[in-house]
Scaffold this active site. Structure first.
Site, mmCIF file in Angstrom:
data_model
loop_
_atom_site.group_PDB
_atom_site.id
_atom_site.type_symbol
_atom_site.label_atom_id
_atom_site.label_comp_id
_atom_site.label_asym_id
_atom_site.label_seq_id
_atom_site.Cartn_x
_atom_site.Cartn_y
_atom_site.Cartn_z
ATOM 1 N N CYS A 1 -9.740 8.533 9.105
ATOM 2 C CA CYS A 1 -9.317 8.590 7.699
ATOM 3 C C CYS A 1 -9.638 9.981 7.154
ATOM 4 C CB CYS A 1 -10.043 7.527 6.881
ATOM 5 S SG CYS A 1 -9.844 7.754 5.093
ATOM 6 N N CYS B 1 -12.628 9.707 4.409
ATOM 7 C CA CYS B 1 -13.980 9.206 4.683
ATOM 8 C C CYS B 1 -14.964 10.378 4.843
ATOM 9 C CB CYS B 1 -13.975 8.336 5.933
ATOM 10 S SG CYS B 1 -13.507 6.612 5.615
ATOM 11 N N HIS C 1 -14.592 3.151 2.548
ATOM 12 C CA HIS C 1 -13.156 3.063 2.810
ATOM 13 C C HIS C 1 -12.571 1.734 2.324
ATOM 14 C CE1 HIS C 1 -9.564 4.248 5.186
ATOM 15 N NE2 HIS C 1 -9.435 2.956 5.425
ATOM 16 N N ASN D 1 -2.085 6.373 -7.327
ATOM 17 C CA ASN D 1 -1.082 5.488 -6.742
ATOM 18 C C ASN D 1 -1.844 4.523 -5.853
ATOM 19 O OD1 ASN D 1 0.884 7.167 -7.871
ATOM 20 N ND2 ASN D 1 1.005 8.418 -6.029
ATOM 21 N N SER E 1 -0.434 4.281 2.051
ATOM 22 C CA SER E 1 -0.813 3.422 3.165
ATOM 23 C C SER E 1 -2.319 3.450 3.401
ATOM 24 C CB SER E 1 -0.066 3.843 4.430
ATOM 25 O OG SER E 1 -0.223 5.242 4.610
ATOM 26 N N HIS F 1 -8.292 3.924 1.256
ATOM 27 C CA HIS F 1 -9.514 4.595 0.775
ATOM 28 C C HIS F 1 -9.329 4.937 -0.717
ATOM 29 C CE1 HIS F 1 -13.255 6.853 2.029
ATOM 30 N NE2 HIS F 1 -13.165 7.009 0.726
ATOM 31 N N HIS G 1 -8.923 6.520 -4.040
ATOM 32 C CA HIS G 1 -8.846 7.914 -4.477
ATOM 33 C C HIS G 1 -7.725 8.093 -5.491
ATOM 34 C CE1 HIS G 1 -5.595 7.774 -1.500
ATOM 35 N NE2 HIS G 1 -5.106 8.881 -2.033
ATOM 36 N N GLN H 1 -5.364 11.458 -7.605
ATOM 37 C CA GLN H 1 -4.952 12.851 -7.499
ATOM 38 C C GLN H 1 -4.939 13.491 -8.871
ATOM 39 O OE1 GLN H 1 -1.683 13.698 -4.693
ATOM 40 N NE2 GLN H 1 -1.401 11.478 -4.641
HETATM 41 ZN ZN LIG Z 1 -11.598 6.347 4.412
#
Ligand SMILES: [Zn+2]
Ligand SMILES: [Zn+2]
Length: 344
Positions: free
Chosen positions: A48, A51, A111, A151, A159, A162, A164, A166
């Site tokens: 990832c 991560c 994650h 998003n 997809s 994790h 997060h 932007q």
């Molecule tokens: Zn991750």
């Protein structure tokens, strides 16, 4: 609730009509089992790019972070390296350099968590990071606006689960913000009042669409919702950006924001996809009456049913909603305020 709403509703921030035609048979999904299994997501994934400690495509390595983590996007849509010597196109066409900065903010080293599974102090810390990012980016001479957005979910193209978001700090002001700022300024000039305060007052007077409210913040499905489960989260006091909130206001907002995303997940007992955007005033100039708020635009109408943008939306530019905002707010109010994964 035999919702039969068939009317056009004015969206005062976007200055456009929304067609609400909620006369189809829409059975609520409350209490129904969603017959789907979600695969277990591990807490750490070696490949990832978000991560802790992992290598990213550009060759940079993530810090061994233990709370939040911010880095410059390796494949930015706007960036300091965008070409500046552009060939001008034929009139009336115009172009200009895509200047600005794009960053990624990881909410947690885990994650397998989402915003809805953080605790309120972690959400507050995330809001403090967004405040700091806004101040840093707004201070750059080329930046006209800072858009923070998340998003969430494969149906909006993400997809990697994790958690997060932007940040786009751009050399232009996004279209919706431009329209909202103009509407707010005009309303203030015409009435002497802040447009968003009038919206908050109207929501309080009706009451049916309010999801969560405390001393400093409020969440509601707006009267003019374009998406079935659209939710606005806003501080009670008018501020141009998140950065202007006091620590107390930020904590209160964090608690309201968290309860909204928990209710989203509880609706169908699944990670609820959405596009979340912070609407903050442009960073330059005066924007009288602009009231910072967060908007959620969830694309699902039912667990397996997307809101498709089609003739009215793409072809005509106005939204057609076949659900009633009052009914959808009632569904979100009816589910527990504690995350289903945290109940035993
Ligand atoms: Zn991750
Ligand atoms: Zn807005």
């Amino acid at each position: 609730m035999n919702g039969h709403t068939w009317e056009e509703r004015w969206h005062p921030l976007r200055e456009e009509w929304v067609i609400v035609a909620a006369h189809r048979q829409n059975r609520p999904w409350i209490g129904e089992q969603v017959g789907r299994r979600y695969e277990t997501v591990p807490a750490y994934v070696p490949d990832c790019y978000l991560c802790p400690g992992n290598l990213r495509v550009g060759g940079a390595r993530n810090a061994e972070y233990d709370s939040t983590f911010v880095f410059d996007n390796d494949h930015p849509s706007v960036g300091p390296d965008a070409p500046v010597d552009l060939e001008p196109p034929v009139a009336p066409y115009r172009n200009r350099p895509a200047r600005g900065l794009a960053r990624v903010v990881c909410y947690s080293p885990r994650h397998d968590l989402t915003l809805a599974e953080l605790d309120v102090s972690e959400v507050d810390e995330l809001l403090a990071v967004w405040q700091q990012q806004y101040r840093d980016l707004a201070a750059r001479p080329e930046v006209e606006h800072v858009l923070v957005f998340e998003n969430k979910g494969a149906v909006v193209g993400v997809s990697n689960p994790h958690p997060h978001c932007q940040i786009y700090a751009t050399n232009f002001v996004f279209r919706t913000i431009e329209v909202e700022a103009a509407a707010a300024a005009r309303h203030l000039a015409d009435t002497g009042r802040v447009l968003f305060q009038d919206i908050l007052a109207a929501e309080r007077r009706d009451g049916r669409r309010i999801l969560v409210e405390n001393d400093v913040a409020m969440a509601f499905v707006p009267y003019f919702a374009r998406y079935a489960y659209e939710v606005f989260v806003a501080p009670a006091a008018t501020h141009a950006s998140l950065a202007a909130l006091s620590n107390d206001e930020r904590r209160g907002l964090a608690s309201v924001l968290l309860e909204v995303v928990i209710r989203f997940d509880n609706l169908w007992q699944m990670p609820f996809p959405y596009v979340m955007a912070l609407h903050q005033a442009p960073t330059r100039g005066e924007h009288p009456g602009f009231h910072f708020h967060i908007e959620f635009h969830p694309p699902l109408r039912k667990p397996d049913l997307l809101k498709y943008l089609a003739g009215p939306e793409i072809g005509g530019g106005n939204f057609l909603s076949d659900t009633s905002p009052e009914e959808k707010a009632a569904e979100l109010r009816a589910v527990p305020g504690v995350h289903y994964k945290h109940r035993s």
